[in-house]
Design a protein around this motif. Structure first.
Motif, PDB file in Angstrom:
ATOM      1  N   VAL A 100      -3.137  -1.662  -5.721  1.00 26.83           N
ATOM      2  CA  VAL A 100      -1.972  -2.158  -4.977  1.00 26.83           C
ATOM      3  C   VAL A 100      -1.706  -1.161  -3.855  1.00 26.83           C
ATOM      4  CG1 VAL A 100       0.494  -2.698  -5.087  1.00 26.83           C
ATOM      5  CG2 VAL A 100      -0.996  -3.201  -7.050  1.00 26.83           C
ATOM      6  N   SER A 107       2.098   0.658   7.684  1.00 25.54           N
ATOM      7  CA  SER A 107       2.957   1.784   7.307  1.00 25.54           C
ATOM      8  C   SER A 107       2.384   3.109   7.812  1.00 25.54           C
ATOM      9  CB  SER A 107       3.162   1.771   5.791  1.00 25.54           C
ATOM     10  OG  SER A 107       3.757   0.544   5.420  1.00 25.54           O
ATOM     11  N   ALA A 108       2.629   4.195   7.069  1.00 30.03           N
ATOM     12  CA  ALA A 108       2.291   5.538   7.570  1.00 30.03           C
ATOM     13  C   ALA A 108       0.846   5.640   8.057  1.00 30.03           C
ATOM     14  CB  ALA A 108       2.532   6.562   6.456  1.00 30.03           C
ATOM     15  N   SER A 109      -0.071   4.952   7.378  1.00 32.85           N
ATOM     16  CA  SER A 109      -1.499   5.155   7.659  1.00 32.85           C
ATOM     17  C   SER A 109      -1.934   4.658   9.027  1.00 32.85           C
ATOM     18  CB  SER A 109      -2.343   4.475   6.572  1.00 32.85           C
ATOM     19  OG  SER A 109      -1.976   4.975   5.318  1.00 32.85           O
ATOM     20  N   ASN A 150       0.066   7.388  12.214  1.00 31.96           N
ATOM     21  CA  ASN A 150      -0.112   8.844  12.273  1.00 31.96           C
ATOM     22  C   ASN A 150      -0.986   9.257  13.471  1.00 31.96           C
ATOM     23  OD1 ASN A 150      -2.844   8.597  11.391  1.00 31.96           O
ATOM     24  ND2 ASN A 150      -2.117   8.326   9.310  1.00 31.96           N
ATOM     25  N   ARG A 167       0.366 -10.104   0.122  1.00 32.90           N
ATOM     26  CA  ARG A 167       0.716 -10.352  -1.294  1.00 32.90           C
ATOM     27  C   ARG A 167       1.533  -9.173  -1.806  1.00 32.90           C
ATOM     28  NH1 ARG A 167      -2.592 -14.091  -4.043  1.00 32.90           N
ATOM     29  NH2 ARG A 167      -3.699 -15.326  -2.476  1.00 32.90           N
ATOM     30  N   CYS A 210      -0.878   2.432  -5.059  1.00 34.32           N
ATOM     31  CA  CYS A 210      -0.825   3.428  -3.972  1.00 34.32           C
ATOM     32  C   CYS A 210       0.212   2.922  -2.968  1.00 34.32           C
ATOM     33  CB  CYS A 210      -2.195   3.572  -3.304  1.00 34.32           C
ATOM     34  SG  CYS A 210      -3.515   4.001  -4.462  1.00 34.32           S
ATOM     35  N   PRO A 211       1.497   3.022  -3.320  1.00 32.01           N
ATOM     36  CA  PRO A 211       2.545   2.322  -2.549  1.00 32.01           C
ATOM     37  C   PRO A 211       3.081   3.088  -1.359  1.00 32.01           C
ATOM     38  CG  PRO A 211       3.530   3.378  -4.462  1.00 32.01           C
ATOM     39  CD  PRO A 211       2.045   3.698  -4.506  1.00 32.01           C
ATOM     40  N   GLY A 212       2.514   4.288  -1.056  1.00 33.21           N
ATOM     41  CA  GLY A 212       3.074   5.078   0.032  1.00 33.21           C
ATOM     42  C   GLY A 212       4.522   5.418  -0.270  1.00 33.21           C
ATOM     43  N   MET A 251       7.337   9.437  16.881  1.00 27.62           N
ATOM     44  CA  MET A 251       6.059   9.605  17.584  1.00 27.62           C
ATOM     45  C   MET A 251       6.110   8.865  18.921  1.00 27.62           C
ATOM     46  SD  MET A 251       3.999  11.061  15.244  1.00 27.62           S
ATOM     47  CE  MET A 251       2.285  10.541  15.458  1.00 27.62           C
ATOM     48  N   VAL A 288       7.276   6.759   8.030  1.00 29.19           N
ATOM     49  CA  VAL A 288       7.812   7.438   6.844  1.00 29.19           C
ATOM     50  C   VAL A 288       6.660   7.712   5.880  1.00 29.19           C
ATOM     51  CG1 VAL A 288       9.386   7.255   4.871  1.00 29.19           C
ATOM     52  CG2 VAL A 288      10.028   6.252   7.075  1.00 29.19           C
ATOM     53  N   THR A 330       0.555   8.637  -4.934  1.00 32.40           N
ATOM     54  CA  THR A 330       1.227   8.685  -3.631  1.00 32.40           C
ATOM     55  C   THR A 330       1.600  10.129  -3.354  1.00 32.40           C
ATOM     56  OG1 THR A 330       3.016   7.756  -2.288  1.00 32.40           O
ATOM     57  CG2 THR A 330       3.525   8.140  -4.611  1.00 32.40           C
ATOM     58  N   GLY A 362      -1.970  12.994   4.271  1.00 32.99           N
ATOM     59  CA  GLY A 362      -2.652  11.898   3.563  1.00 32.99           C
ATOM     60  C   GLY A 362      -3.870  11.370   4.292  1.00 32.99           C
ATOM     61  N   MET A 363      -3.819  11.373   5.642  1.00 34.43           N
ATOM     62  CA  MET A 363      -4.979  10.881   6.386  1.00 34.43           C
ATOM     63  C   MET A 363      -6.128  11.873   6.166  1.00 34.43           C
ATOM     64  SD  MET A 363      -5.103   8.123   8.047  1.00 34.43           S
ATOM     65  CE  MET A 363      -6.117   7.203   9.189  1.00 34.43           C
ATOM     66  N   THR A 364      -5.781  13.152   6.073  1.00 34.01           N
ATOM     67  CA  THR A 364      -6.789  14.191   5.860  1.00 34.01           C
ATOM     68  C   THR A 364      -7.380  14.106   4.455  1.00 34.01           C
ATOM     69  OG1 THR A 364      -5.531  15.658   7.312  1.00 34.01           O
ATOM     70  CG2 THR A 364      -7.142  16.704   5.844  1.00 34.01           C
TER      71      THR A 364
HETATM   72  C1  LIG Z   1       4.175   9.685  11.956  1.00 35.99           C
HETATM   73  C2  LIG Z   1       3.202  10.229  10.933  1.00 35.99           C
HETATM   74  C3  LIG Z   1       2.177  11.083  11.356  1.00 35.99           C
HETATM   75  C4  LIG Z   1       1.263  11.579  10.412  1.00 35.99           C
HETATM   76  N1  LIG Z   1       0.172  12.272  10.854  1.00 35.99           N
HETATM   77  C5  LIG Z   1      -0.810  12.591   9.964  1.00 35.99           C
HETATM   78  C6  LIG Z   1      -2.039  13.144  10.415  1.00 35.99           C
HETATM   79  O1  LIG Z   1      -2.298  13.235  11.608  1.00 35.99           O
HETATM   80  N2  LIG Z   1      -2.934  13.561   9.485  1.00 35.99           N
HETATM   81  C7  LIG Z   1      -2.707  13.415   8.149  1.00 35.99           C
HETATM   82  O2  LIG Z   1      -3.535  13.851   7.350  1.00 35.99           O
HETATM   83  N3  LIG Z   1      -1.610  12.760   7.698  1.00 35.99           N
HETATM   84  C8  LIG Z   1      -0.666  12.345   8.572  1.00 35.99           C
HETATM   85  N4  LIG Z   1       0.450  11.700   8.140  1.00 35.99           N
HETATM   86  C9  LIG Z   1       0.576  11.384   6.722  1.00 35.99           C
HETATM   87  C10 LIG Z   1      -0.248  10.148   6.358  1.00 35.99           C
HETATM   88  O3  LIG Z   1      -0.118   9.159   7.351  1.00 35.99           O
HETATM   89  C11 LIG Z   1       0.228   9.622   5.009  1.00 35.99           C
HETATM   90  O4  LIG Z   1       0.170  10.652   4.036  1.00 35.99           O
HETATM   91  C12 LIG Z   1      -0.674   8.492   4.540  1.00 35.99           C
HETATM   92  O5  LIG Z   1      -0.798   7.513   5.547  1.00 35.99           O
HETATM   93  C13 LIG Z   1      -0.109   7.865   3.272  1.00 35.99           C
HETATM   94  O6  LIG Z   1      -0.944   6.793   2.945  1.00 35.99           O
HETATM   95  P1  LIG Z   1      -0.545   5.770   1.806  1.00 35.99           P
HETATM   96  O7  LIG Z   1      -1.663   4.822   1.672  1.00 35.99           O
HETATM   97  O8  LIG Z   1      -0.074   6.538   0.603  1.00 35.99           O
HETATM   98  O9  LIG Z   1       0.788   5.062   2.333  1.00 35.99           O
HETATM   99  P2  LIG Z   1       1.026   3.877   3.374  1.00 35.99           P
HETATM  100  O10 LIG Z   1       0.197   3.998   4.585  1.00 35.99           O
HETATM  101  O11 LIG Z   1       2.510   3.846   3.539  1.00 35.99           O
HETATM  102  O12 LIG Z   1       0.523   2.577   2.620  1.00 35.99           O
HETATM  103  C14 LIG Z   1       1.173   2.057   1.489  1.00 35.99           C
HETATM  104  C15 LIG Z   1       0.858   0.579   1.406  1.00 35.99           C
HETATM  105  O13 LIG Z   1       1.314   0.072   0.143  1.00 35.99           O
HETATM  106  C16 LIG Z   1       1.785  -1.235   0.342  1.00 35.99           C
HETATM  107  N5  LIG Z   1       2.688  -1.571  -0.747  1.00 35.99           N
HETATM  108  C17 LIG Z   1       3.762  -0.866  -1.194  1.00 35.99           C
HETATM  109  N6  LIG Z   1       4.368  -1.531  -2.210  1.00 35.99           N
HETATM  110  C18 LIG Z   1       3.651  -2.677  -2.403  1.00 35.99           C
HETATM  111  C19 LIG Z   1       3.802  -3.789  -3.306  1.00 35.99           C
HETATM  112  N7  LIG Z   1       4.787  -3.874  -4.211  1.00 35.99           N
HETATM  113  N8  LIG Z   1       2.889  -4.793  -3.210  1.00 35.99           N
HETATM  114  C20 LIG Z   1       1.878  -4.741  -2.324  1.00 35.99           C
HETATM  115  N9  LIG Z   1       1.708  -3.726  -1.433  1.00 35.99           N
HETATM  116  C21 LIG Z   1       2.593  -2.705  -1.496  1.00 35.99           C
HETATM  117  C22 LIG Z   1       2.488  -1.163   1.703  1.00 35.99           C
HETATM  118  O14 LIG Z   1       2.593  -2.459   2.294  1.00 35.99           O
HETATM  119  C23 LIG Z   1       1.583  -0.224   2.491  1.00 35.99           C
HETATM  120  O15 LIG Z   1       0.629  -0.919   3.279  1.00 35.99           O
HETATM  121  C24 LIG Z   1       1.405  11.231   9.048  1.00 35.99           C
HETATM  122  C25 LIG Z   1       2.443  10.388   8.644  1.00 35.99           C
HETATM  123  C26 LIG Z   1       3.319   9.875   9.572  1.00 35.99           C
HETATM  124  C27 LIG Z   1       4.419   8.950   9.126  1.00 35.99           C
END
Ligand SMILES: Cc1cc2nc3c(=O)[nH]c(=O)nc-3n(C[C@H](O)[C@H](O)[C@H](O)COP(=O)(O)OP(=O)(O)OC[C@H]3O[C@@H](n4cnc5c(N)ncnc54)[C@H](O)[C@@H]3O)c2cc1C
Length: 376
Positions: free
Chosen positions: A7, A38-40, A43, A173, A199-201, A224, A328, A351, A357-359
């Motif tokens: 997820v 979202s965040a991904s 960034n 979904r 992995c809900p971010g 940004m 966020v 999470t 997280g991108m790294t």
């Molecule tokens: C402005 C900014 C700049 C950054 N720059 C960098 C960078 O340059 N280098 C670096 O390493 N990191 C960077 N980061 C951090 C990095 O972007 C995040 O750590 C990473 O993107 C987190 O990924 P994630 O998949 O956990 O979360 P997200 O990208 O938030 O993805 C979570 C996903 O889960 C889905 N989801 C949540 N709940 C549900 C549900 N109930 N059902 C279905 N789907 C669901 C959401 O729709 C979303 O698509 C930055 C972050 C931000 C905000």
């Protein structure tokens, strides 16, 4: 063959899909968004080894960097460029921090070199403003945040068989129920698998709130902007001296001697980072807001400060702004690389990698897939 239901299709969920497929799992992948937003995708795309804390965190970052290189061969659309970074310092106290960092025994592993102004400009001629020195980091890299997720899913889909058994993505979904061996989405469809990885971010609605109950994480909001292409290549990403305050790699004794930040930078917890997109545009940031509820409006004074800082390093004004946004992320507060828990039998939540997280996502995913064990 055993199946994992993932997820969340941000970078953390998508890297779990990539590493699960490598380990031989079938993968069902769902996200609330038709195309993750979202965040991904918000960034800089920085694969930022330079800032990571010495020890375990650095080892995870170096492993993640290796995995990014491998994955970029399979999915070149992620746009990996091994350009390195240049941390530009303009004050003697900042230079003293870099000198202590260079004396640490992990400087070589990070690919650090401390350069005088002429050497900085030889490597990155776009740094045409004032500077005392630059910390060049050759292990840093950049990917394209808007392209990376579709490129990875495209590769997963291409390398799967035609039946959709190996890998199937369901965008749009929302997971409304998550339990051992299943996820139910808002259409009522039940997705079954031996293992579920959420992995809900930074999202906290519905079943995610329950999975995250009591988790040691906080949410952080950033501002940004993106400019038109400057007409010159940035041969490295760029960071300013304020970034020394945010990255644990720079937590040396001399850090305590830094003069106070400009008031606006202190208020918004700012640093300057600039990465260049494949199309030449510049992604510029950032601020950090820690107190919720976050303001839903972006602050112009913070943007003005970013313009000033960038102009002082580049020696010219930033090109016109073409986009602004906030993002966020979720950040683990207990010193762990991320928040990874098995919350029910075979149900994992991953999470909280914070601003890295991108790294780190490929290495985080590799660790999770190793912990869940081999498919049957
Ligand atoms: C402005 C900014 C700049 C950054 N720059 C960098 C960078 O340059 N280098 C670096 O390493 N990191 C960077 N980061 C951090 C990095 O972007 C995040 O750590 C990473 O993107 C987190 O990924 P994630 O998949 O956990 O979360 P997200 O990208 O938030 O993805 C979570 C996903 O889960 C889905 N989801 C949540 N709940 C549900 C549900 N109930 N059902 C279905 N789907 C669901 C959401 O729709 C979303 O698509 C930055 C972050 C931000 C905000």
């Amino acid at each position: 063959m055993s199946r994992v239901v993932i997820v969340g299709a941000g970078i953390v969920g998508t890297m779990h899909a990539v590493l699960a497929r490598r380990a031989g799992w079938h993968v069902t992948h769902i996200d609330a968004d038709l195309e993750p937003r979202s965040a991904s995708v918000r960034n800089f795309g920085l694969v930022w080894v330079s800032g990571r804390a010495p020890g375990d965190e650095l080892q995870v970052a170096l492993r993640a960097r290796e995995l990014w290189s491998e994955i970029a061969v399979d999915a070149p659309g992620v746009g990996l460029r091994a350009d390195g970074s240049m941390l530009v310092v303009q004050q003697p106290e900042e230079l003293a921090v870099l000198e202590q960092v260079m004396a640490r025994d992990d400087a070589d592993a990070r690919g650090f070199e401390l350069l005088d102004p002429d050497s900085v400009r030889r490597i990155n001629p776009a740094v045409a403003g004032e500077l005392l020195a630059g910390l060049h980091c050759t292990t840093d890299a950049v990917v394209e945040p808007r392209m990376a997720l579709p490129a990875l899913r495209g590769w997963l889909e291409e390398s799967a068989d035609d039946t959709g058994r190996d890998y199937a993505f369901h965008g749009g979904r929302i997971a409304v129920e998550i339990g051992p061996g299943y996820v139910v989405d808002h259409t009522g469809e039940r997705h079954r698998g031996e293992v579920v990885i959420a992995c809900p971010g930074a999202e906290r609605h519905g079943p995610i709130a329950e999975l995250m109950e009591g988790a040691p994480v906080r949410r952080v909001q950033l501002q940004m902007l993106q400019t038109a292409p400057p007409g010159v290549p940035l041969t490295t990403s760029i960071a300013d001296g304020d970034s020394l305050r945010y990255y644990p790699a720079f937590a040396v004794d001399a850090l305590a001697t830094l003069p106070p930040q400009a008031p606006v930078a202190a208020e918004h917890h700012m640093q300057l980072l600039i990465s260049q997109r494949g199309n030449g545009e510049l992604t510029v940031g950032d601020t950090h807001a820690y107190d919720e509820p976050f303001d839903f409006a972006a602050s112009e004074d913070a943007y003005e400060h970013l313009h000033e800082r960038a102009a002082s390093i580049l020696g010219r004004p930033l090109p016109p702004v073409v986009r602004r946004w906030t993002g966020v992320y979720s950040q683990a507060l207990d010193g762990a690389i991320c928040h990874r828990r098995q919350v029910q039998l075979g149900v994992w939540v991953v999470t909280g990698p914070g601003g890295r997280g991108m790294t780190l996502s490929p290495a985080i995913a590799e660790q999770t897939i190793s912990e869940i064990g081999s498919p049957l």
